[in-house]
Design a protein around this motif. Structure first.
Motif, short mmCIF file in Angstrom:
data_model
loop_
_atom_site.label_atom_id
_atom_site.label_comp_id
_atom_site.label_asym_id
_atom_site.label_seq_id
_atom_site.Cartn_x
_atom_site.Cartn_y
_atom_site.Cartn_z
N SER A 51 -9.60 -23.47 3.63
CA SER A 51 -9.85 -22.23 4.37
C SER A 51 -9.94 -22.50 5.86
O SER A 51 -9.47 -21.70 6.68
N GLU A 89 -10.38 -15.30 2.00
CA GLU A 89 -10.91 -15.90 0.78
C GLU A 89 -11.65 -14.87 -0.08
O GLU A 89 -11.49 -14.81 -1.28
N ASP A 165 -5.41 -16.74 1.11
CA ASP A 165 -6.45 -17.71 0.78
C ASP A 165 -6.98 -17.36 -0.61
O ASP A 165 -7.66 -16.37 -0.79
N GLU A 166 -6.63 -18.17 -1.57
CA GLU A 166 -7.00 -17.96 -2.97
C GLU A 166 -6.66 -16.55 -3.44
O GLU A 166 -7.54 -15.77 -3.77
MG LIG Z 1 -11.79 -21.81 0.81
#
Ligand SMILES: [Mg+2]
Ligand SMILES: Nc1ncnc2c1ncn2[C@@H]1O[C@H](COP(=O)(O)OP(=O)(O)OP(=O)(O)O)[C@@H](O)[C@H]1O
Lengths: 282, 414
Positions: A51, A89, A165-166
């Protein structure tokens, strides 16, 4: 060789506390290049700096050392920002806005005019499967629904570079599958995608290139095919071959090549099985 | 700009800030009038009413606006939403302006409602009046002359000669601002005004004092050309004396004469204690100007709060804003306390410099006094209003919002 969309050179980030004492070395010297059309997976265990790397690429954090170029521009350049979409995230949404208003808000911030924004919002809500709840405040959404809204918000301005992010965190398997499909489709349209994950299955399916981060360093980097394919081994799948026939075939092959021959029966991935079982009846 | 305006408006409306504000305004207007106490005159009650009811509402709206503004960027940062705005190609200045406009819009709704309810309660309040001060040379000019004379005078003490000129000048200026004129019994004194006696409906607003601290009775006559007014009041009270036409053929003049017919010497500070009141326009027009002026002050504070929210976390921003507000309110008093001393210890000097700085910076916000003007019926001049609007609605907000945009763009977000 296509043009580099992201160029990272010698990137470092040390987090410091109020007294400027170093707290964590999140990124310690990363060199990466992402080219146009890549689906780039940034893998690594928790706390490996995924991240942080993404925030540095977006210009949200200032690097301690090293440089980042987005489309050949500094990451804070407005021209670079006009061409990217970002999914953080966690899906940080304005709780009192409805799903549609959220998309219109971000479309407006990206400079889209009202009519185009409305059409785009409707299209995206359909795509992420939220058109029935488009007029509900997102504050009351489940984690996965919020994730879908955030993903749609990242896509709203038709970015050339998508930084996720994810993307699959909090999504049900069908959602995960849909997201992967979506990523593949976008990649087919020439969109460059950068995604992080620690779910290796997800990454393996969609990413054309991966980098594995460990403790802020790149431990492995290359094309997924090249990294994962064992060219020295071979595996066959023969449809309709029963247990006995297979055994016989293995013995024959073993005699012929003078090597051990193993066989197994293919399994459907659980994701596929789940999707078939649940069907579209969400 | 449009997006952040809409977003903020929705946040304020759906977060019930707007509802609560409107409810608070209505509640104050319903509950407070019954507890307003004043002397038994209609004008006294009106003045108290304006200060207590619409005045209180303005204070409430001010605090709410500041608190909301202090939460704008800081909350966005806390909840990590700011990153999503920052990565878009929109300009941070436009985002800040949008948020500011929405907040000003909500404050304006509360203020307009406040004005409407005030007018509904005071439909036949008398017209407002221009408050005109006597024509006098600027205090600094008088002070400079005084200083030159002092320095020429051989009996001037050494301490004064050695003291820094700037400090002496400042002291003399302050003294000139508070200078008293004395009118001994059976004598008279006159002041010149930038208005003449041909007009009708004039009055004088005056506060006499005597050498003793006890309240004495002030007796005498005010004459302004063919107009006269009898003085028969106590000292140390601000009174309003209407001027009636008595001599039809008297020459037109602009000098107001006070003849002391009492037994003791009367004193007054010409720069503070005496004003000529000229008829201006209606209460409604003044209410309109007062509302605009309050809105401008609120807009300034909102922009300041937004700047704090960009630079600090929410609790720190709110705390800072309140401390600044308190210091701003106290700075003029602090300065007044120190005007009579030539030698100031270092510690006090630092405090004084700080107060002076604050007073200077906050003058844009402290100078307009819409509530008190409305209460006393002083006409807010259009020029004054224009100046407030220019400074508080345009210049300062532009400065603060640019600064907040700069901070938002530069500050790292984790
Ligand atoms: Mg992360
Ligand atoms: N704002 C911050 N202040 C101090 N340290 C931080 C900050 N942000 C991240 N770190 C540290 O930097 C390191 C990398 O964090 P990062 O969030 O990049 O990990 P990640 O790879 O994304 O992990 P995850 O898989 O859990 O999301 C961690 O040790 C973390 O504690």
């Amino acid at each position: 060789m296509s043009e580099p969309v992201i160029e990272i050179r010698g990137l470092r980030k040390t987090f410091r506390d109020f007294w400027l004492r170093p707290v964590a070395e999140a990124v310690c010297g990363i060199d990466l290049t992402v080219e146009k059309g890549d689906v780039f997976g940034l893998l690594g265990p928790n706390g490996s700096g995924k991240s942080t790397t993404i925030k540095l690429v977006l210009g949200l954090l200032a690097p301690t050392a090293g440089t980042v170029r987005l489309f050949g521009l500094p990451p804070r350049a407005r021209a670079a920002r006009a061409r990217l979409g970002y999914l953080p995230e966690l899906s940080y949404l304005h709780p009192f806005l409805t799903a549609r208003e959220t998309l219109l808000y971000y479309a407006g911030l990206s400079g889209m005019d009202g009519k185009a924004a409305k059409a785009r919002a409707a299209e995206l809500l359909e795509q992420v499967g939220l058109s029935t709840v488009a007029n509900r405040a997102v504050g009351g959404f489940s984690k996965g629904m919020a994730r879908r809204v955030a993903l749609a918000a990242a896509l709203v301005a038709k970015p050339e570079l998508l930084i996720l992010d994810e993307p699959t965190s909090g999504l049900d398997p069908i959602g995960t599958h849909d997201v992967k499909e979506l990523i593949r489709r976008l990649a087919g349209m020439g969109v460059t995608v950068v995604m992080t994950s620690h779910l290796l299955g997800d990454t393996e399916d969609v990413c054309t290139k991966i980098a594995i981060l460990s403790k802020g360093k790149v431990a492995a980097f290359g094309r997924t095919d090249e990294l994962l394919t064992r060219k020295q081994d071979a595996r066959f799948t023969i449809a309709g071959l029963g247990e006995d026939e297979a055994r016989a075939f293995a013995a024959e092959a073993s005699a012929k090549f003078g090597r051990d021959v193993a066989f197994d029966h293919p399994r459907v991935p659980l994701e596929k099985f789940f999707a078939e079982t649940v069907g579209e009846g969400r | 700009m449009r997006e952040s305006f809409r977003l903020t408006l929705r946040a304020l409306v759906r977060g019930h800030v707007m509802t609560l504000l409107v409810a608070a305004v209505a509640l104050v207007h319903v509950l407070f009038p019954s507890i307003v106490r004043a002397d038994n005159t209609a004008s006294g009650w009106r003045e108290m009413y304006v200060r207590a009811v619409p005045g209180f509402v303005v204070a409430v709206v001010l605090v709410v606006t500041l608190a909301c503004a202090c939460g704008f960027f800081s909350r966005e940062r806390e909840t990590n939403r700011l990153a999503l705005t920052v990565v878009r190609p929109a300009s941070a200045f436009c985002v800040a302006v949008g948020r500011w406009l929405a907040l000003c819009g909500v404050a304006a709704v509360a203020l307009v409602l406040n004005a409407a309810l005030t007018f509904a309660r005071l439909p036949d309040a008398p017209d407002c009046r221009h408050h005109v001060a006597p024509i006098l040379p600027p205090p600094a000019t008088v002070a400079r002359q005084m200083m030159e004379e002092y320095l020429k005078d051989p009996s001037t003490p050494e301490a004064v000669r050695k003291a820094p000129r700037r400090r002496v000048l400042e002291l003399l200026t302050n003294r000139e601002k508070d200078r008293y004129d004395a009118i001994v019994p059976n004598e008279s004194l006159s002041w010149t005004f930038p208005a003449d006696s041909s007009r009708s409906g004039l009055a004088v607003r005056v506060c006499f004092s005597s050498a003793s601290s006890m309240s004495r009775s002030a007796r005498g006559t005010l004459t302004f050309g063919g107009l006269t007014g009898a003085v028969s009041n106590n000292t140390q009270t601000l009174v309003e004396i209407p001027l009636e036409r008595t001599a039809a053929a008297a020459p037109v003049t602009n000098s107001l004469v006070f003849a002391n017919t009492g037994a003791v010497a009367m004193m007054l500070r010409p720069r503070r204690d005496i004003e000529l009141l000229l008829p201006a326009d209606s209460f409604l027009a003044n209410l309109f100007r007062a509302t605009l002026q309050s809105l401008a002050v609120l807009a300034l504070l909102a922009a300041f709060g937004i700047f704090l929210s960009a630079a600090l976390s929410r609790p720190v921003a709110i705390f800072t804003a309140l401390v600044m507000l308190a210091v701003a309110l106290m700075a003029p008093d602090t300065l007044d306390q120190f005007t009579e001393e030539l030698e100031v210890p270092l510690g006090d000097r630092i405090g004084l410099a700080f107060s002076r700085g604050v007073a200077c910076v906050t003058s844009a916000f402290m100078a307009p006094t819409p509530v008190s003007d409305l209460a006393t019926g002083r006409c807010i001049e259009w020029a004054e209003l224009a100046r407030t609007l220019l400074e508080d609605l345009l210049v300062w907000p532009a400065v603060f919002l640019s600064l907040s945009a700069l901070v938002v763009r530069r500050r790292p977000l984790s």
